[in-house]
Design a protein around this motif. Structure first.
Motif, PDB file in Angstrom:
ATOM      1  N   GLU A 134      24.062  56.489  53.270  1.00  0.00           N
ATOM      2  CA  GLU A 134      23.087  56.447  52.177  1.00  0.00           C
ATOM      3  C   GLU A 134      22.423  57.795  51.972  1.00  0.00           C
ATOM      4  N   THR A 135      22.094  58.493  53.070  1.00  0.00           N
ATOM      5  CA  THR A 135      21.474  59.819  52.942  1.00  0.00           C
ATOM      6  C   THR A 135      22.460  60.834  52.363  1.00  0.00           C
ATOM      7  N   LEU A 136      23.752  60.626  52.623  1.00  0.00           N
ATOM      8  CA  LEU A 136      24.778  61.534  52.102  1.00  0.00           C
ATOM      9  C   LEU A 136      25.260  61.114  50.715  1.00  0.00           C
ATOM     10  N   ASN A 137      24.785  59.947  50.242  1.00  0.00           N
ATOM     11  CA  ASN A 137      25.264  59.366  48.986  1.00  0.00           C
ATOM     12  C   ASN A 137      26.785  59.206  49.009  1.00  0.00           C
ATOM     13  N   ASP A 138      27.278  58.802  50.169  1.00  0.00           N
ATOM     14  CA  ASP A 138      28.719  58.602  50.375  1.00  0.00           C
ATOM     15  C   ASP A 138      29.080  57.194  49.904  1.00  0.00           C
ATOM     16  N   LYS A 139      29.402  57.063  48.626  1.00  0.00           N
ATOM     17  CA  LYS A 139      29.628  55.759  48.028  1.00  0.00           C
ATOM     18  C   LYS A 139      30.818  55.021  48.646  1.00  0.00           C
ATOM     19  N   GLN A 161      25.755  35.364  53.717  1.00  0.00           N
ATOM     20  CA  GLN A 161      25.586  36.778  54.081  1.00  0.00           C
ATOM     21  C   GLN A 161      26.874  37.562  53.830  1.00  0.00           C
ATOM     22  N   ALA A 162      28.022  36.937  54.127  1.00  0.00           N
ATOM     23  CA  ALA A 162      29.300  37.615  53.883  1.00  0.00           C
ATOM     24  C   ALA A 162      29.457  37.944  52.407  1.00  0.00           C
ATOM     25  N   LEU A 163      29.155  36.971  51.541  1.00  0.00           N
ATOM     26  CA  LEU A 163      29.264  37.218  50.106  1.00  0.00           C
ATOM     27  C   LEU A 163      28.307  38.316  49.653  1.00  0.00           C
ATOM     28  N   GLU A 164      27.096  38.324  50.214  1.00  0.00           N
ATOM     29  CA  GLU A 164      26.117  39.346  49.853  1.00  0.00           C
ATOM     30  C   GLU A 164      26.684  40.746  50.056  1.00  0.00           C
ATOM     31  N   TYR A 165      27.301  40.975  51.219  1.00  0.00           N
ATOM     32  CA  TYR A 165      27.808  42.319  51.517  1.00  0.00           C
ATOM     33  C   TYR A 165      29.114  42.613  50.788  1.00  0.00           C
ATOM     34  N   TYR A 166      29.951  41.605  50.585  1.00  0.00           N
ATOM     35  CA  TYR A 166      31.159  41.833  49.795  1.00  0.00           C
ATOM     36  C   TYR A 166      30.802  42.241  48.371  1.00  0.00           C
ATOM     37  N   PHE A 167      29.797  41.581  47.800  1.00  0.00           N
ATOM     38  CA  PHE A 167      29.413  41.921  46.431  1.00  0.00           C
ATOM     39  C   PHE A 167      28.743  43.299  46.363  1.00  0.00           C
ATOM     40  N   LYS A 168      28.064  43.721  47.438  1.00  0.00           N
ATOM     41  CA  LYS A 168      27.531  45.085  47.482  1.00  0.00           C
ATOM     42  C   LYS A 168      28.671  46.098  47.439  1.00  0.00           C
ATOM     43  N   ALA A 169      29.703  45.833  48.218  1.00  0.00           N
ATOM     44  CA  ALA A 169      30.868  46.723  48.227  1.00  0.00           C
ATOM     45  C   ALA A 169      31.552  46.717  46.863  1.00  0.00           C
ATOM     46  N   LEU A 170      31.693  45.531  46.290  1.00  0.00           N
ATOM     47  CA  LEU A 170      32.355  45.410  44.996  1.00  0.00           C
ATOM     48  C   LEU A 170      31.594  46.165  43.906  1.00  0.00           C
ATOM     49  N   LYS A 171      30.276  46.101  43.937  1.00  0.00           N
ATOM     50  CA  LYS A 171      29.460  46.790  42.945  1.00  0.00           C
ATOM     51  C   LYS A 171      29.713  48.298  42.982  1.00  0.00           C
ATOM     52  N   ILE A 172      29.806  48.860  44.183  1.00  0.00           N
ATOM     53  CA  ILE A 172      30.048  50.293  44.312  1.00  0.00           C
ATOM     54  C   ILE A 172      31.404  50.669  43.723  1.00  0.00           C
ATOM     55  N   TYR A 173      32.430  49.878  44.036  1.00  0.00           N
ATOM     56  CA  TYR A 173      33.766  50.212  43.527  1.00  0.00           C
ATOM     57  C   TYR A 173      33.840  50.068  42.019  1.00  0.00           C
ATOM     58  N   LYS A 174      33.095  49.138  41.467  1.00  0.00           N
ATOM     59  CA  LYS A 174      33.057  49.044  40.006  1.00  0.00           C
ATOM     60  C   LYS A 174      32.356  50.251  39.403  1.00  0.00           C
ATOM     61  N   LEU A 176      32.355  53.198  40.658  1.00  0.00           N
ATOM     62  CA  LEU A 176      33.279  54.325  40.778  1.00  0.00           C
ATOM     63  C   LEU A 176      34.419  54.233  39.776  1.00  0.00           C
ATOM     64  N   GLY A 177      34.559  53.058  39.156  1.00  0.00           N
ATOM     65  CA  GLY A 177      35.587  52.888  38.125  1.00  0.00           C
ATOM     66  C   GLY A 177      36.998  52.922  38.662  1.00  0.00           C
ATOM     67  N   GLU A 178      37.172  52.562  39.913  1.00  0.00           N
ATOM     68  CA  GLU A 178      38.495  52.630  40.535  1.00  0.00           C
ATOM     69  C   GLU A 178      39.211  51.286  40.453  1.00  0.00           C
ATOM     70  N   LYS A 179      40.480  51.350  40.140  1.00  0.00           N
ATOM     71  CA  LYS A 179      41.351  50.195  40.300  1.00  0.00           C
ATOM     72  C   LYS A 179      42.306  50.550  41.437  1.00  0.00           C
ATOM     73  N   SER A 180      41.970  50.095  42.614  1.00  0.00           N
ATOM     74  CA  SER A 180      42.703  50.518  43.796  1.00  0.00           C
ATOM     75  C   SER A 180      43.023  49.321  44.673  1.00  0.00           C
ATOM     76  N   THR A 181      43.822  49.584  45.694  1.00  0.00           N
ATOM     77  CA  THR A 181      44.127  48.532  46.654  1.00  0.00           C
ATOM     78  C   THR A 181      42.852  48.068  47.352  1.00  0.00           C
ATOM     79  N   ALA A 182      41.878  48.984  47.501  1.00  0.00           N
ATOM     80  CA  ALA A 182      40.614  48.608  48.130  1.00  0.00           C
ATOM     81  C   ALA A 182      39.869  47.596  47.266  1.00  0.00           C
ATOM     82  N   LEU A 183      39.822  47.829  45.951  1.00  0.00           N
ATOM     83  CA  LEU A 183      39.150  46.895  45.051  1.00  0.00           C
ATOM     84  C   LEU A 183      39.843  45.535  45.088  1.00  0.00           C
TER      85      LEU A 183
END
Length: 388
Positions: A134-139, A161-174, A176-183
């Motif tokens: 977070e301090t590095l803004n490493d999305k 709780q699992a859904l909460e963190y998955y959706f946090k991760a998903l929000k970041i990838y959206k 970033l506008g990436e369509k990747s294997t990670a998304l």
């Protein structure tokens, strides 16, 4: 004997044999490491190469990177050694005050402790990593860490709780506008949570989102488990035609890729589905699903046995003892349904012994339950009670 039949415009010829039944639906996931790329060991050559780099590296940062890469190769087979290697890398990064490297090492440690089922330690390390990211803004790093925390809560069946963190991760990838294997992996993980909660429409929604991205990327390796996951949802909904369609789509890709473990999973799922069809073969609503067996429902069990036999052969070839316990119990279950209780007992006993030897408690319980039922049918009530 050999039987040729057609399902969903796909032609199959099978050799009817004698083997098992069990449901083993595989939820897709993602790598726990930064970037969410594939890891997990690609042979001794890579391991030897990394050891050489560690021994001969001129720069400490090069050594630290190699230590982390080596830990990734070992974390499933030897998580304790992986942790030691990762701690060495962490020490180097701390001495050099390389914050990004420290966060990466924390993320690795969190993943390794998750493998050891030490969830408090795993959460502690991932949260330490997130503070730095977070301090590095490493999305991307934050997304990986959020995903890892989600997997930990999933392992603990803490689904909100699992859904909460998955959706946090998903929000970041959206963002970033990436369509990747990670998304695609994030969508898959969210789908697995909804599946575990029996929220099947939502699970299908996210599995299909994952599949769409994988198709656009031409990611066949990712498409195979997505097809399998979708088939699993249809299976749970008793929508057997759709389930078979997607299980066979998954199997086709796994055969093309030479993915033997994946093939074993598909064979197991298909065998389980045919067993379920047998139990409902007297229902008119299922007569159109497998018309080739309408006059002889026992063929459904024979077909199930064939696919489970293929799964067992591969599991033996791979020395996958955990999956073998499923296969052996499944064989016992099929023979029990055929009322061949003595034969069923042979396979249940093998499953129970193997499960006991590797500490697979759930599989051991299932095997002993099967033994109890068989002995009860044979009138051996004392033995039945012992196994219960």
């Amino acid at each position: 004997m050999r039987i040729k039949f057609s399902i969903f415009n796909l032609q199959f010829t099978i050799q009817i044999g004698a083997y098992l039944t069990v449901v083993l639906l595989v939820a897709g996931g993602s790598s726990p490491f930064r970037g969410l790329g594939g890891v997990g060991g690609s042979g001794n050559t890579k391991i030897d190469s990394l050891k050489t780099i560690i021994e001969t590296a001129d720069h400490d940062t090069t050594k630290a990177k190699a230590l982390l890469k080596l830990s990734e190769q070992l974390y499933f087979s030897n998580p304790d050694t992986a942790i030691q290697l990762c701690e060495q890398a962490l020490h180097i990064y701390k001495e050099k005050h390389i914050e990004k490297g420290i966060a990466n090492a924390y993320n690795h440690l969190g993943a390794f402790y998750r493998v050891k089922s030490d969830y408090p330690a795993a959460l502690e390390y991932h949260k330490k990593g997130i503070e730095i990211q977070e301090t590095l803004n490493d999305k991307q790093g934050m997304a990986a860490s959020y995903n890892n925390i989600g997997m930990i809560y999933n392992n603990q069946s803490s689904y909100p709780q699992a859904l909460e963190y998955y959706f946090k991760a998903l929000k970041i990838y959206k963002e970033l506008g990436e369509k990747s294997t990670a998304l695609a992996a994030f969508y898959n993980n969210i789908g697995s949570i909804y599946k575990n909660q029996s929220s099947y429409p939502q699970a299908l929604e996210y599995y299909f989102k994952s599949l769409k991205i994988q198709k656009e990327l031409g990611d066949k390796k990712g498409m195979a488990p997505s097809y399998n996951n979708i088939g699993g949802i249809y299976y749970s909904q008793s929508s057997y035609p759709q389930a078979l369609e997607y299980f066979f789509k998954s199997l086709k890709i796994k055969v093309q890729l030479g993915d033997k473990q994946g093939m074993a999973y598909s064979y197991t799922n298909i065998g389980s589905l045919y067993t379920a069809l047998y139990t409902r073969s007297d229902s008119p609503e299922y007569s159109g699903v497998v018309g080739w067996a309408a006059q002889n429902p026992a063929l459904l069990l024979d077909t199930a046995l064939y696919y489970q036999q293929q799964a067992l052969l591969i599991n033996k070839e791979l020395s996958d003892e955990y999956s073998m316990t499923y296969s052996l119990s499944g064989i016992g279950s099929i023979y029990a349904q055929k009322q061949k209780y003595t034969k069923a007992i042979q396979y249940y006993q093998q499953a129970a012994m193997l499960a006991d030897s590797i500490g697979a408690l759930k599989q051991g319980s299932d095997a002993h339950s099967g033994l109890a039922e068989c002995y009860e049918q044979l009138g051996s009530y004392k033995l039945s009670l012992e196994h219960y």
